[in-house]
Design a protein around this motif. Structure first.
Motif, PDB file in Angstrom:
ATOM      1  N   VAL A 129      12.944   1.386  -8.211  1.00 39.03           N
ATOM      2  CA  VAL A 129      12.977   0.458  -7.962  1.00 39.03           C
ATOM      3  C   VAL A 129      11.301   0.177  -7.220  1.00 39.03           C
ATOM      4  O   VAL A 129      10.858  -0.777  -7.557  1.00 39.03           O
ATOM      5  N   LEU A 130      11.277   1.644  -6.289  1.00 39.95           N
ATOM      6  CA  LEU A 130      10.182   1.315  -5.449  1.00 39.95           C
ATOM      7  C   LEU A 130       9.151   0.978  -6.097  1.00 39.95           C
ATOM      8  O   LEU A 130       7.929   0.609  -6.061  1.00 39.95           O
ATOM      9  N   ALA A 131       8.828   2.082  -6.804  1.00 40.24           N
ATOM     10  CA  ALA A 131       7.702   2.142  -8.236  1.00 40.24           C
ATOM     11  C   ALA A 131       7.213   0.915  -8.824  1.00 40.24           C
ATOM     12  O   ALA A 131       5.830   0.647  -8.959  1.00 40.24           O
ATOM     13  N   LEU A 132       8.573   0.239  -9.403  1.00 44.36           N
ATOM     14  CA  LEU A 132       8.243  -0.602 -10.306  1.00 44.36           C
ATOM     15  C   LEU A 132       7.647  -2.106  -9.717  1.00 44.36           C
ATOM     16  O   LEU A 132       7.176  -2.192 -10.226  1.00 44.36           O
ATOM     17  N   ALA A 133       8.188  -2.052  -8.040  1.00 50.64           N
ATOM     18  CA  ALA A 133       7.774  -3.110  -7.741  1.00 50.64           C
ATOM     19  C   ALA A 133       6.746  -2.812  -6.536  1.00 50.64           C
ATOM     20  O   ALA A 133       6.514  -3.998  -5.982  1.00 50.64           O
ATOM     21  N   ALA A 134       6.222  -1.824  -7.087  1.00 48.72           N
ATOM     22  CA  ALA A 134       4.588  -1.558  -5.714  1.00 48.72           C
ATOM     23  C   ALA A 134       4.112  -2.625  -6.281  1.00 48.72           C
ATOM     24  O   ALA A 134       3.231  -2.691  -4.992  1.00 48.72           O
ATOM     25  N   PRO A 135       3.289  -3.767  -7.094  1.00 47.60           N
ATOM     26  CA  PRO A 135       2.204  -4.432  -7.545  1.00 47.60           C
ATOM     27  C   PRO A 135       2.983  -5.426  -5.697  1.00 47.60           C
ATOM     28  O   PRO A 135       1.992  -5.819  -5.541  1.00 47.60           O
ATOM     29  N   LEU A 136       4.339  -5.503  -5.411  1.00 51.99           N
ATOM     30  CA  LEU A 136       4.895  -6.552  -4.597  1.00 51.99           C
ATOM     31  C   LEU A 136       4.224  -6.357  -3.290  1.00 51.99           C
ATOM     32  O   LEU A 136       3.843  -7.374  -2.855  1.00 51.99           O
ATOM     33  N   TYR A 137       4.320  -4.857  -2.575  1.00 54.17           N
ATOM     34  CA  TYR A 137       4.219  -4.471  -1.304  1.00 54.17           C
ATOM     35  C   TYR A 137       2.940  -3.592  -1.180  1.00 54.17           C
ATOM     36  O   TYR A 137       3.067  -3.670  -0.264  1.00 54.17           O
ATOM     37  N   ALA A 138       2.526  -2.887  -2.057  1.00 55.71           N
ATOM     38  CA  ALA A 138       1.677  -1.581  -1.682  1.00 55.71           C
ATOM     39  C   ALA A 138       0.140  -2.682  -2.217  1.00 55.71           C
ATOM     40  O   ALA A 138      -0.249  -3.728  -2.974  1.00 55.71           O
ATOM     41  N   GLY A 139      -0.546  -2.319  -1.761  1.00 59.43           N
ATOM     42  CA  GLY A 139      -2.182  -2.374  -1.916  1.00 59.43           C
ATOM     43  C   GLY A 139      -2.725  -2.135  -3.181  1.00 59.43           C
ATOM     44  O   GLY A 139      -2.541  -1.193  -3.785  1.00 59.43           O
ATOM     45  N   ASP A 140      -4.190  -1.921  -3.602  1.00 62.55           N
ATOM     46  CA  ASP A 140      -4.697  -1.589  -4.392  1.00 62.55           C
ATOM     47  C   ASP A 140      -4.629  -0.131  -3.983  1.00 62.55           C
ATOM     48  O   ASP A 140      -5.640   0.892  -2.834  1.00 62.55           O
ATOM     49  N   PRO A 141      -4.804   1.111  -5.384  1.00 59.24           N
ATOM     50  CA  PRO A 141      -4.605   2.400  -4.758  1.00 59.24           C
ATOM     51  C   PRO A 141      -5.596   2.866  -4.979  1.00 59.24           C
ATOM     52  O   PRO A 141      -6.359   3.731  -4.846  1.00 59.24           O
ATOM     53  N   LEU A 142      -7.324   2.002  -5.806  1.00 57.87           N
ATOM     54  CA  LEU A 142      -7.824   2.119  -6.187  1.00 57.87           C
ATOM     55  C   LEU A 142      -9.163   1.762  -5.161  1.00 57.87           C
ATOM     56  O   LEU A 142     -10.217   2.305  -5.797  1.00 57.87           O
ATOM     57  N   ASN A 143      -8.568   0.799  -4.541  1.00 54.80           N
ATOM     58  CA  ASN A 143      -9.975   0.157  -3.615  1.00 54.80           C
ATOM     59  C   ASN A 143     -10.429   1.486  -3.092  1.00 54.80           C
ATOM     60  O   ASN A 143      -9.888   2.179  -1.863  1.00 54.80           O
ATOM     61  N   ILE A 144     -11.823   1.718  -2.323  1.00 55.53           N
ATOM     62  CA  ILE A 144     -12.889   2.323  -1.964  1.00 55.53           C
ATOM     63  C   ILE A 144     -13.625   1.809  -0.600  1.00 55.53           C
ATOM     64  O   ILE A 144     -13.815   0.775  -1.180  1.00 55.53           O
ATOM     65  N   ASP A 145     -13.465   2.044   0.485  1.00 56.85           N
ATOM     66  CA  ASP A 145     -14.180   2.059   1.326  1.00 56.85           C
ATOM     67  C   ASP A 145     -14.098   2.774   2.208  1.00 56.85           C
ATOM     68  O   ASP A 145     -14.245   3.891   2.685  1.00 56.85           O
ATOM     69  N   PRO A 146     -16.109   3.242   2.187  1.00 53.15           N
ATOM     70  CA  PRO A 146     -16.268   5.224   2.604  1.00 53.15           C
ATOM     71  C   PRO A 146     -16.317   4.107   4.317  1.00 53.15           C
ATOM     72  O   PRO A 146     -16.151   5.666   4.467  1.00 53.15           O
ATOM     73  N   PHE A 147     -15.988   3.293   4.644  1.00 54.92           N
ATOM     74  CA  PHE A 147     -16.424   3.026   6.814  1.00 54.92           C
ATOM     75  C   PHE A 147     -13.976   3.288   7.453  1.00 54.92           C
ATOM     76  O   PHE A 147     -14.393   3.157   8.163  1.00 54.92           O
ATOM     77  N   LYS A 148     -13.794   3.270   6.073  1.00 48.84           N
ATOM     78  CA  LYS A 148     -12.471   3.787   6.206  1.00 48.84           C
ATOM     79  C   LYS A 148     -11.980   5.186   6.225  1.00 48.84           C
ATOM     80  O   LYS A 148     -10.841   5.556   5.735  1.00 48.84           O
ATOM     81  N   ARG A 149     -12.191   5.949   6.145  1.00 53.56           N
ATOM     82  CA  ARG A 149     -12.238   7.550   5.479  1.00 53.56           C
ATOM     83  C   ARG A 149     -11.809   8.304   6.430  1.00 53.56           C
ATOM     84  O   ARG A 149     -11.708   8.710   7.544  1.00 53.56           O
ATOM     85  N   LEU A 150     -10.643   8.482   6.018  1.00 55.38           N
ATOM     86  CA  LEU A 150      -9.241   9.791   6.961  1.00 55.38           C
ATOM     87  C   LEU A 150      -8.892   9.414   8.086  1.00 55.38           C
ATOM     88  O   LEU A 150      -9.075   9.823   9.255  1.00 55.38           O
ATOM     89  N   GLN A 151      -8.851   7.875   8.281  1.00 55.06           N
ATOM     90  CA  GLN A 151      -8.375   7.099   9.399  1.00 55.06           C
ATOM     91  C   GLN A 151      -6.760   7.179   9.208  1.00 55.06           C
ATOM     92  O   GLN A 151      -5.908   7.193   8.261  1.00 55.06           O
ATOM     93  N   PRO A 152      -6.105   7.619  10.696  1.00 49.12           N
ATOM     94  CA  PRO A 152      -5.180   7.405  11.190  1.00 49.12           C
ATOM     95  C   PRO A 152      -4.300   6.121  10.085  1.00 49.12           C
ATOM     96  O   PRO A 152      -4.851   5.414  10.333  1.00 49.12           O
ATOM     97  N   PRO A 153      -2.667   6.777  10.327  1.00 46.43           N
ATOM     98  CA  PRO A 153      -2.013   5.582  10.081  1.00 46.43           C
ATOM     99  C   PRO A 153      -1.696   4.206  10.882  1.00 46.43           C
ATOM    100  O   PRO A 153      -1.847   3.812  12.150  1.00 46.43           O
TER     101      PRO A 153
END
Length: 293
Positions: free
Chosen positions: A43-67
Motif C-alpha cells: 500500500v505504501l509503495a502504490l500510494a507513493a505519489p500521494l505523499y512522497a516527493g520527486d525521487p529524481l529531482n536533483i538539487d546540488p545545493f541540498k547535498r547530504l542534508q540531515p533529516p
C-alpha cells in the motif's frame, strides 16, 4: 533455496469465513504478521505519489542534508530526497519479487507436472534443471543481463530462469507422490482421463507446496535484485531502487548514514515479511510442521 521436507497432502480447510479469522490469527500468527506487513508495504509503495516527493529531482545545493520537515530522511550526495527514493524503490523490489515468483511458479508447475507423469520428458528436463541449479543465481543473472544490458524486464527473466529448477523439482516430487495414492489409482481405473485426473486430484495437492516455495522465491528474488543493483548490473542507476541507493551512498556512510540505513532496513523488513508469510503458510498447510501448543 528449496524445500527439503517430503511433500504431504494439505489438511482440508473448508471455506474461510470472517468468523474464522481470529482463530486463524491465534493459531497461525506468522501468516497475520507477515501478510499484514507485506500488505502495508504494498500500500505504501502504490500510494507513493500521494505523499512522497520527486525521487529524481536533483538539487546540488541540498547535498547530504540531515533529516528535516522537508526531507524526512535527508538527501543523498546529489541532493535527492532519500525518503522519496526509498518509498519508490519499494516498487522495484515488489515488482521484481512478485513477478519472478509468479513466473517461476507457473513455469515450474507446468514442467513439474509433465515431468512427474512422463518418464522420457522427466529424464531430459530434470538433467537440464540440475545443470541450472549448479550455477549460482547471481552469476546466471549477470550472464543473461550482459547479453542485453541492465533493465527491469531482463532482470525478472534472469531471476525467473534461475529460480525455475527449484520449483519444478518440488512440484515433480509432489506429483510423483500423489499419483500413487489409492484415490488417484481408483480414478484412473474408473476410466477418468488424464486431464481430469490432473485437474481434480493432482494440481490441488501441489498448490500448498507451490505457495510456500513461491514465498521463498520472492524473498530470494528481492535480495538478488538488490545485490545485482548494488553491483551495477541490475536496475539502471536512474531508476530508484534499494540496491542502487546503498551502492551510491556507501562512500558517504560516515557523513550521512541514513542514506544507507534507510534502504537497508526497508530491504530487511520486506524480506522478513515474505519469509514470515512463507513460514506461516507452511505451518498452515503442513499438519506435521505445526507448533505444539
Amino acid at each position: 533455496m528449496t524445500l527439503l521436507s517430503a511433500p504431504v497432502e494439505a489438511a482440508p480447510m473448508g471455506r474461510l469465513q470472517l468468523s474464522d479469522l481470529p482463530r486463524l490469527a491465534r493459531r497461525h500468527p506468522l501468516v497475520l504478521i507477515g501478510g499484514g506487513l507485506l500488505a502495508l508495504l504494498i500500500v505504501l509503495a502504490l500510494a507513493a505519489p500521494l505523499y512522497a516527493g520527486d525521487p529524481l529531482n536533483i538539487d546540488p545545493f541540498k547535498r547530504l542534508q540531515p533529516p528535516s520537515a522537508e526531507m524526512w530522511f535527508g538527501s543523498d550526495n546529489l541532493g535527492r530526497d532519500v525518503f522519496a527514493r526509498t518509498v519508490f524503490g519499494a516498487r522495484i523490489s515488489l515488482v521484481v519479487g512478485l513477478t519472478s515468483a509468479a513466473g517461476a511458479a507457473l513455469g515450474g508447475l507446468m514442467i513439474g507436472v509433465i515431468a512427474g507423469y512422463n518418464r522420457a520428458f522427466d529424464n531430459v528436463t530434470m538433467r537440464v534443471m540440475d545443470g541450472l541449479m549448479s550455477i549460482p543465481t547471481i552469476l546466471l543473472a549477470i550472464a543473461l543481463i550482459s547479453l542485453t544490458g541492465p533493465g527491469v524486464g531482463i532482470l525478472i527473466v534472469a531471476i525467473t530462469v534461475a529460480q525455475l529448477p527449484s520449483v519444478a523439482r518440488l512440484v515433480r516430487s509432489v506429483v510423483m507422490s500423489v499419483r500413487e495414492r489409492p484415490y488417484v489409482e481408483a480414478a484412473v481405473c474408473g476410466g477418468a482421463r488424464l486431464p481430469k485426473v490432473l485437474w481434480r486430484h493432482i494440481l490441488p495437492n501441489t498448490i500448498p507446496a507451490l505457495m510456500v516455495q513461491s514465498a521463498i522465491v520472492c524473498a530470494d528474488a528481492i535480495l538478488t535484485e538488490a545485490g545485482l543493483s548494488f553491483l551495477g548490473v541490475g536496475v539502471p542507476p536512474e531508476i530508484p531502487s534499494w540496491g542502487n541507493m546503498i551502492s551510491s551512498s556507501r562512500l558517504y556512510l560516515n557523513i550521512a548514514p541514513i542514506t544507507v540505513f534507510a534502504p537497508g532496513i526497508c530491504l530487511a523488513v520486506m524480506v522478513l515479511a515474505v519469509n514470515l508469510l512463507g513460514d506461516g503458510l507452511r505451518d498452515l498447510f503442513d499438519p506435521r510442521s505445526k507448533r505444539r501448543r
